[in-house]
Design a protein around this motif. Structure first.
Motif, PDB file in Angstrom:
ATOM      1  N   ARG A 539       0.999  -1.195   0.325  1.00 31.77           N
ATOM      2  CA  ARG A 539      -0.482   0.267  -0.254  1.00 31.77           C
ATOM      3  C   ARG A 539       0.814   1.592  -0.002  1.00 31.77           C
ATOM      4  O   ARG A 539       2.103   1.225   0.605  1.00 31.77           O
ATOM      5  CB  ARG A 539      -0.755  -0.230   1.459  1.00 31.77           C
ATOM      6  N   ASP A 540       0.137   2.585  -0.404  1.00 34.83           N
ATOM      7  CA  ASP A 540       1.145   3.601  -0.262  1.00 34.83           C
ATOM      8  C   ASP A 540       1.112   3.927   1.379  1.00 34.83           C
ATOM      9  O   ASP A 540       0.456   3.883   2.116  1.00 34.83           O
ATOM     10  CB  ASP A 540       0.282   4.412  -0.904  1.00 34.83           C
ATOM     11  N   LEU A 541       2.463   5.002   1.128  1.00 33.93           N
ATOM     12  CA  LEU A 541       2.117   5.817   2.716  1.00 33.93           C
ATOM     13  C   LEU A 541       2.407   6.965   2.363  1.00 33.93           C
ATOM     14  O   LEU A 541       2.847   7.173   1.362  1.00 33.93           O
ATOM     15  CB  LEU A 541       3.663   5.173   2.909  1.00 33.93           C
ATOM     16  N   THR A 542       2.057   7.777   3.594  1.00 31.70           N
ATOM     17  CA  THR A 542       2.062   8.736   3.918  1.00 31.70           C
ATOM     18  C   THR A 542       3.275   9.179   4.514  1.00 31.70           C
ATOM     19  O   THR A 542       4.198   8.220   5.202  1.00 31.70           O
ATOM     20  CB  THR A 542       1.049   9.589   4.604  1.00 31.70           C
ATOM     21  N   ALA A 543       3.978  10.668   4.022  1.00 29.85           N
ATOM     22  CA  ALA A 543       4.636  11.244   5.435  1.00 29.85           C
ATOM     23  C   ALA A 543       4.789  11.295   6.186  1.00 29.85           C
ATOM     24  O   ALA A 543       6.120  10.850   7.183  1.00 29.85           O
ATOM     25  CB  ALA A 543       5.306  12.976   4.544  1.00 29.85           C
ATOM     26  N   ASP A 544       3.359  11.493   7.320  1.00 28.19           N
ATOM     27  CA  ASP A 544       3.248  11.360   8.339  1.00 28.19           C
ATOM     28  C   ASP A 544       3.331   9.742   9.129  1.00 28.19           C
ATOM     29  O   ASP A 544       4.087   9.549  10.260  1.00 28.19           O
ATOM     30  CB  ASP A 544       1.891  11.749   8.783  1.00 28.19           C
ATOM     31  N   GLU A 545       3.040   8.374   8.232  1.00 34.58           N
ATOM     32  CA  GLU A 545       3.729   7.752   8.624  1.00 34.58           C
ATOM     33  C   GLU A 545       5.268   7.270   8.241  1.00 34.58           C
ATOM     34  O   GLU A 545       5.543   7.020   9.215  1.00 34.58           O
ATOM     35  CB  GLU A 545       2.970   6.294   8.237  1.00 34.58           C
ATOM     36  N   LEU A 546       5.673   7.655   7.214  1.00 30.28           N
ATOM     37  CA  LEU A 546       7.207   7.673   7.116  1.00 30.28           C
ATOM     38  C   LEU A 546       8.339   8.272   8.588  1.00 30.28           C
ATOM     39  O   LEU A 546       8.659   7.639   9.018  1.00 30.28           O
ATOM     40  CB  LEU A 546       7.295   7.790   6.371  1.00 30.28           C
ATOM     41  N   TRP A 547       8.062   9.628   8.663  1.00 27.92           N
ATOM     42  CA  TRP A 547       8.403  10.138   9.946  1.00 27.92           C
ATOM     43  C   TRP A 547       7.845   9.418  11.110  1.00 27.92           C
ATOM     44  O   TRP A 547       8.513   9.533  12.053  1.00 27.92           O
ATOM     45  CB  TRP A 547       7.746  11.719  10.021  1.00 27.92           C
ATOM     46  N   ALA A 548       6.369   8.718  11.134  1.00 21.68           N
ATOM     47  CA  ALA A 548       6.515   8.266  12.245  1.00 21.68           C
ATOM     48  C   ALA A 548       7.700   6.968  12.768  1.00 21.68           C
ATOM     49  O   ALA A 548       8.498   6.156  14.063  1.00 21.68           O
ATOM     50  CB  ALA A 548       5.528   7.403  13.339  1.00 21.68           C
ATOM     51  N   CYS A 549       8.202   5.791  11.394  1.00 19.46           N
ATOM     52  CA  CYS A 549       8.976   5.176  11.897  1.00 19.46           C
ATOM     53  C   CYS A 549       9.771   5.535  12.137  1.00 19.46           C
ATOM     54  O   CYS A 549      10.947   5.208  12.392  1.00 19.46           O
ATOM     55  CB  CYS A 549       8.914   4.161   9.618  1.00 19.46           C
ATOM     56  N   ILE A 550      10.874   6.954  11.483  1.00 18.04           N
ATOM     57  CA  ILE A 550      11.791   7.632  11.053  1.00 18.04           C
ATOM     58  C   ILE A 550      12.527   8.021  12.805  1.00 18.04           C
ATOM     59  O   ILE A 550      13.616   7.748  13.189  1.00 18.04           O
ATOM     60  CB  ILE A 550      12.406   8.739  10.168  1.00 18.04           C
ATOM     61  N   PHE A 551      10.910   8.340  12.799  1.00 13.70           N
ATOM     62  CA  PHE A 551      11.439   8.756  14.554  1.00 13.70           C
ATOM     63  C   PHE A 551      11.277   8.400  15.854  1.00 13.70           C
ATOM     64  O   PHE A 551      10.795   8.295  16.857  1.00 13.70           O
ATOM     65  CB  PHE A 551      10.953  10.207  14.814  1.00 13.70           C
ATOM     66  N   ARG A 552      10.954   6.410  15.624  1.00 13.17           N
ATOM     67  CA  ARG A 552      10.223   5.712  16.446  1.00 13.17           C
ATOM     68  C   ARG A 552      12.118   5.753  17.227  1.00 13.17           C
ATOM     69  O   ARG A 552      12.484   5.706  17.036  1.00 13.17           O
ATOM     70  CB  ARG A 552      10.858   4.010  15.828  1.00 13.17           C
ATOM     71  N   GLY A 553      10.853   5.873  18.615  1.00 11.95           N
ATOM     72  CA  GLY A 553      12.113   5.244  19.754  1.00 11.95           C
ATOM     73  C   GLY A 553      12.079   6.781  20.116  1.00 11.95           C
ATOM     74  O   GLY A 553      13.698   6.853  20.825  1.00 11.95           O
ATOM     75  N   SER A 554      11.783   8.209  19.667  1.00 16.36           N
ATOM     76  CA  SER A 554      12.160   9.622  20.233  1.00 16.36           C
ATOM     77  C   SER A 554      12.468   9.671  21.215  1.00 16.36           C
ATOM     78  O   SER A 554      10.909   9.183  21.936  1.00 16.36           O
ATOM     79  CB  SER A 554      11.642  10.637  19.275  1.00 16.36           C
ATOM     80  N   PRO A 555      13.527  10.531  22.123  1.00 13.55           N
ATOM     81  CA  PRO A 555      13.340  10.586  23.716  1.00 13.55           C
ATOM     82  C   PRO A 555      11.506  11.205  23.979  1.00 13.55           C
ATOM     83  O   PRO A 555      11.208  11.038  24.348  1.00 13.55           O
ATOM     84  CB  PRO A 555      14.177  11.425  23.815  1.00 13.55           C
ATOM     85  N   VAL A 556      11.009  12.310  22.762  1.00 16.46           N
ATOM     86  CA  VAL A 556      10.541  12.654  23.052  1.00 16.46           C
ATOM     87  C   VAL A 556       9.127  12.550  21.679  1.00 16.46           C
ATOM     88  O   VAL A 556       9.940  12.853  20.977  1.00 16.46           O
ATOM     89  CB  VAL A 556      10.354  14.253  22.772  1.00 16.46           C
ATOM     90  N   PRO A 557       8.177  11.826  22.307  1.00 14.83           N
ATOM     91  CA  PRO A 557       7.140  11.204  21.395  1.00 14.83           C
ATOM     92  C   PRO A 557       6.717  12.465  20.829  1.00 14.83           C
ATOM     93  O   PRO A 557       6.601  13.276  20.437  1.00 14.83           O
ATOM     94  CB  PRO A 557       6.167  11.075  21.997  1.00 14.83           C
ATOM     95  N   LEU A 558       7.012  11.297  18.888  1.00 15.12           N
ATOM     96  CA  LEU A 558       6.701  12.791  17.277  1.00 15.12           C
ATOM     97  C   LEU A 558       5.652  13.307  17.667  1.00 15.12           C
ATOM     98  O   LEU A 558       5.847  14.471  17.474  1.00 15.12           O
ATOM     99  CB  LEU A 558       6.959  11.492  16.729  1.00 15.12           C
ATOM    100  N   GLU A 559       4.390  13.169  17.906  1.00 19.29           N
ATOM    101  CA  GLU A 559       3.393  13.512  18.149  1.00 19.29           C
ATOM    102  C   GLU A 559       3.689  14.828  18.513  1.00 19.29           C
ATOM    103  O   GLU A 559       2.842  15.753  18.545  1.00 19.29           O
ATOM    104  CB  GLU A 559       2.031  12.945  18.845  1.00 19.29           C
ATOM    105  N   GLU A 560       4.291  14.311  19.800  1.00 22.05           N
ATOM    106  CA  GLU A 560       4.420  15.670  21.023  1.00 22.05           C
ATOM    107  C   GLU A 560       4.971  16.792  19.814  1.00 22.05           C
ATOM    108  O   GLU A 560       4.450  17.902  20.584  1.00 22.05           O
ATOM    109  CB  GLU A 560       4.965  15.191  22.354  1.00 22.05           C
ATOM    110  N   VAL A 561       5.783  16.788  19.494  1.00 22.26           N
ATOM    111  CA  VAL A 561       6.907  17.569  18.950  1.00 22.26           C
ATOM    112  C   VAL A 561       6.287  18.248  17.861  1.00 22.26           C
ATOM    113  O   VAL A 561       6.282  19.071  17.738  1.00 22.26           O
ATOM    114  CB  VAL A 561       8.365  17.030  18.344  1.00 22.26           C
TER     115      VAL A 561
END
Ligand SMILES: Nc1nc2c(c(=O)[nH]1)N[C@H]1C(S)=C(S)[C@@H](COP(=O)(O)OP(=O)(O)OC[C@H]3O[C@@H](n4cnc5c(=O)[nH]c(N)nc54)[C@H](O)[C@@H]3O)O[C@H]1N2
Ligand SMILES: Nc1nc2c(c(=O)[nH]1)N[C@H]1C(S)=C(S)[C@@H](COP(=O)(O)OP(=O)(O)OC[C@H]3O[C@@H](n4cnc5c(=O)[nH]c(N)nc54)[C@H](O)[C@@H]3O)O[C@H]1N2
Ligand code: SF4
Ligand SMILES: [Mo]
Length: 750
Positions: A539-561
């Protein structure tokens, strides 16, 4: 004036809204305020309230709305036809066609025959770069190249040979009493220790009383702020560093306790620097003995000091050695952050390793994939980019047949333009992803027209990530910014976000991609594996889905940033301090590395007076304040200011040679010649010509020094490079100069 009403009511003026964004026109990632009207940018300017960029913006940041809409901006992807002409092609179709051709090349020649060059605008775009590395991994090709090995490759190499300090990379200007700079001009370039707001931080540090020492054959914009300025003959940085180290050792000024506790190799170092006494160094580098000794004493007696070398040092012949000696100087003076010191930025998007007041000791500088040329391999600085043209041109199993260039411009960036040209032509497939028909894109089979900076989403990732890489002293506070896509592409354009093209191409190649998290910089293999995401390629992926993979495990959760950092935000993350050295720790720095000491001994034996003629000048690398590498040359106001890259020379050299301001000259190295335009600059050391790279035409095209500039990389000899990174001499190139005459016009076919 007719009293009749217009046939249609005038369209309501779109509402003007003000919002924030991250400037992506260079690595600084300034925070900008933008005024928008109906999906168009009408005004962009610095945000005075921003804690990291403090209101700063430059002309590129402010003019980017216009730049993205210049007629030279590609609004469609291009394909070269059999007859050699470009025709536009739908980006979807281009993705499928490129996939078919890459698959065929892999089937015939193996995975290694596909190479990628991730240029400046790929490396700075985390989303694109992560996709490119995932694709190369899925193909099974190690041939992934970046500009790092033709930039400041000595930095990671030196850290490998000397050992890192787990207590942080290097001090920033707000934490220094003395700063020593070699071959870097951060006031213009924002390279190194003044971080993301160089002029502000420089002024603040100077007000605090920081003592600045600058070593540069040109009194650069940074050198103009120096308390002590050394204007040496270029290419002698390693000699000057050896001289400084020798003064410190002879005068017993180093931190003997720190060295005894943390480093091996002192006696080997002492022996190797012995020939570099102040009188010898001063004569050889053409500096004053007193200045050398003052630099050494001031640095050694500082409470907190740092040294940083830039591209000038790395490009002038002794990249690894100079950077190594800079680290040795830090160690000798015990200038690494100690246990208990506060860590300014514990990390928002990036999880850094725990910081200890200890070194793991040296690590391999060379490892992994082998090149087929010059006995090279992957290195701490990455795959040796300067050797890529040879890799393409050398026949046999594993020869590179296809090259993907993303956000880079090898034709004006790689040393030896003529060789690069032959290499680009020898490829079976050259694909460039570039919003402009760059010198390299002009040679491509496909040019993919991407969405550009404000048309896509971004985080201010680079200045945080770089905290661990020592390229730039990034955010010193836990700051981040997020910007969604703000601006519409030009009307009628078929432009595609880079990740989308790459993803569609990967789907068509039936690759199975796994995205590693960029957030995990701890070096822990299990943690890295646990944060990797296999993508569902069906399936196709959105930029938001990819950002979530790229910053998986970030000290501050990505959604909060995303939620908090639209205008830039300092996050309330737990403070950290450098931890004490663990009991029983074995690792120690090596300040007497055998190969580095051998190179020093060999330098001491050189007859430095020989070889000054018949090429009496040295061509120096430099950067222009407003222009970023090969970018922005097409922009109207900047084109009027810089329609070419001048050959800056000392006025006395100009008059001694009977030349005049604005005269076209022939600048010739042992490798080739270029036509340049003389411009007087009393700040350039006599015997030097200071010129920026990234300009000019391709071989086979006419020389147009006054309208297109001159390609300095044509003067570089790329047959002998640094043993680790293969960076050849790209600054301090021996050249001669004479007035241009008609015979100097190059034949059209080269
Ligand atoms: N405005 C602007 N900013 C940029 C860029 C740009 O093109 N324009 N490019 C970006 C990039 S890609 C990078 S890597 C960084 C680089 O950032 P810097 O390393 O700071 O690069 P430069 O500004 O070229 O400064 C290099 C200095 O080295 C000096 N030099 C040349 N040869 C020698 C030598 O042998 N010894 C010594 N001691 N000095 C020497 C030159 O005179 C010059 O002043 O800048 C980045 N920032
Ligand atoms: N002689 C000499 N050679 C040098 C240097 C030197 O000082 N002297 N410096 C070296 C250094 S430090 C470096 S970093 C390299 C730079 O090497 P490169 O990164 O290869 O070169 P750039 O000129 O930055 O090329 C950037 C290209 O990206 C395109 N671009 C801009 N925005 C975007 C975007 O959003 N997406 C995509 N896909 N493309 C975009 C531009 O149009 C341009 O063609 O050059 C190196 N070469
Ligand atoms: S310095 Fe760089 S990031 Fe800042 S406004 Fe200029 S181009 Fe943009
Ligand atoms: Mo660079």
């Amino acid at each position: 004036m007719s009293p009749s009403l217009p046939a249609t009511a005038p369209a309501a003026k779109p509402e003007r809204v003000q919002t924030h964004t991250i400037c992506r026109e260079c690595h600084l990632s300034c925070s900008l305020i933008v005024d928008m009207e109906g999906g168009r940018l009408v005004k962009a300017y610095g945000d005075k309230n921003n804690p990291v960029s403090r209101g700063f913006s430059c002309i590129r940041g402010r003019e980017q709305g216009k730049y993205a809409n210049l007629p030279s901006r590609l609004t469609h992807s291009l394909k070269r036809s059999e007859s050699g002409e470009f025709h536009s092609i739908a980006s979807d179709r281009a993705a499928k066609e490129v996939a078919v051709r890459l698959s065929a090349i892999i089937a015939e020649h193996g995975p290694r025959s596909v190479a990628a060059y991730a240029g400046t605008w790929c490396v700075l775009n985390t989303l694109t770069n992560t996709l490119v590395t995932a694709i190369m991994e899925a193909i099974g090709s190690p041939m992934y190249f970046t500009p790092q090995p033709i930039d400041q490759p000595g930095k990671p190499i030196a850290f490998a040979l000397h050992g890192r300090w787990l207590g942080s990379v290097r001090r920033a200007s707000d934490d220094c009493d003395v700063m020593l700079l070699f071959g870097t001009n951060p006031v213009n370039s924002a390279n190194g220790a003044f971080g993301t707001s160089p002029s502000y931080n420089l002024n603040a540090a100077k007000k605090r009383g920081m003592y600045l020492i600058v070593v540069d054959p040109r009194r650069s914009e940074t050198a103009q702020h120096a308390d002590l300025f050394l204007q040496p003959r270029p290419s002698e940085d390693a000699v000057i560093l050896a001289g400084i180290i020798r003064v410190i050792l002879h005068e017993g000024l180093g931190d003997i306790e720190f060295v005894a506790a943390e480093a091996d190799g002192l006696e080997a170092l002492r022996a190797a620097v012995e020939p570099f006494d102040p009188a010898y160094v001063a004569a050889r580098a053409e500096i004053a003995v007193d200045d050398l000794v003052a630099a050494a004493r001031t640095f050694a007696m500082a409470r907190r000091a740092t040294v940083n070398c830039g591209t000038g040092t790395n490009m002038s012949g002794h990249s690894s050695l100079s950077e190594y000696l800079a680290l040795v100087l830090m160690t000798l003076c015990g200038q690494w952050p100690r246990a208990g010191e506060r860590i300014g930025n514990p990390g928002v998007l990036f999880k850094f390793p725990e910081q200890f007041a200890a070194s793991p000791g040296p690590t391999p500088a060379l490892f992994g994939a082998k090149m087929r040329v010059h006995g090279l391999s992957n290195s701490a600085a990455g795959m040796p980019t300067a050797a890529l043209p040879d890799e393409i041109l050398t026949g046999g199993e594993g020869q590179v047949k296809a090259l993907f260039v993303i956000g880079g411009n090898p034709m004006v960036a790689f040393p030896d333009q003529e060789k690069t040209f032959r290499a680009m032509q020898a490829l079976d497939l050259l694909v460039c992803m570039d919003p402009h028909l760059s010198s390299t894109a002009r040679l491509a089979d496909y040019v993919i027209a991407p969405k550009t900076h404000l048309e896509i989403s971004a985080f201010a990732a680079w200045p945080e990530q770089t905290l661990s890489s020592d390229r730039l002293v990034g955010y010193q506070i836990p700051y981040q910014q997020y910007s969604p896509a703000l601006v519409d592409p030009p009307e009628g354009a078929d432009v595609i976000e880079e990740f989308e093209f790459l993803y569609r191409m990967a789907q068509a190649m039936e690759l199975k991609l796994t995205l590693k998290s960029s957030a995990i910089l701890t070096g822990d293999a299990a943690e890295i594996a646990a944060h990797a995401t296999p993508l569902d390629m069906s399936r196709d992926l959105t930029a938001d889905e990819l950002w979530a993979c790229i910053f998986r495990g970030s000290p501050v959760p990505l959604e909060e940033v995303k939620r908090q950092a639209r205008g830039g935000h300092v996050f309330d993350v737990p403070q950290k301090r450098v931890r004490p050295k663990p009991v029983g720790w074995q690792g120690r720095f090596d300040i007497g590395n055998g190969e580095m000491m051998d190179e020093l001994r060999a330098m001491a034996q050189q007859d430095f007076r020989a070889g000054r003629n018949p090429r009496p000048f040295r061509l120096l690398s430099r950067r222009l304040k407003d222009i970023y590498n090969s970018n922005w040359h097409e922009h109207g106001p900047l084109k009027r200011k810089w329609s070419y890259n001048p050959a800056f020379m000392h006025p006395d050299d100009i008059s001694d040679r009977g030349l005049t301001d604005g005269q076209v000259v022939r600048i010739e190295s042992d490798k080739s010649f270029i036509l340049g335009v003389v411009q007087p600059d009393p700040e350039v050391k006599r015997g030097c010509i200071s010129m920026t790279h990234g300009w000019g035409n391709n071989p086979g095209e006419p020389d147009e020094p006054l309208t297109r500039g001159s390609t300095t990389s044509r003067l570089c000899d790329n047959t002998m490079g640094d043993r680790y990174s293969w960076i050849p001499r790209m600054s301090a190139i021996p050249v001669s100069i004479r007035p241009f005459d008609e015979q100097d016009t190059r034949p059209r076919s080269c």
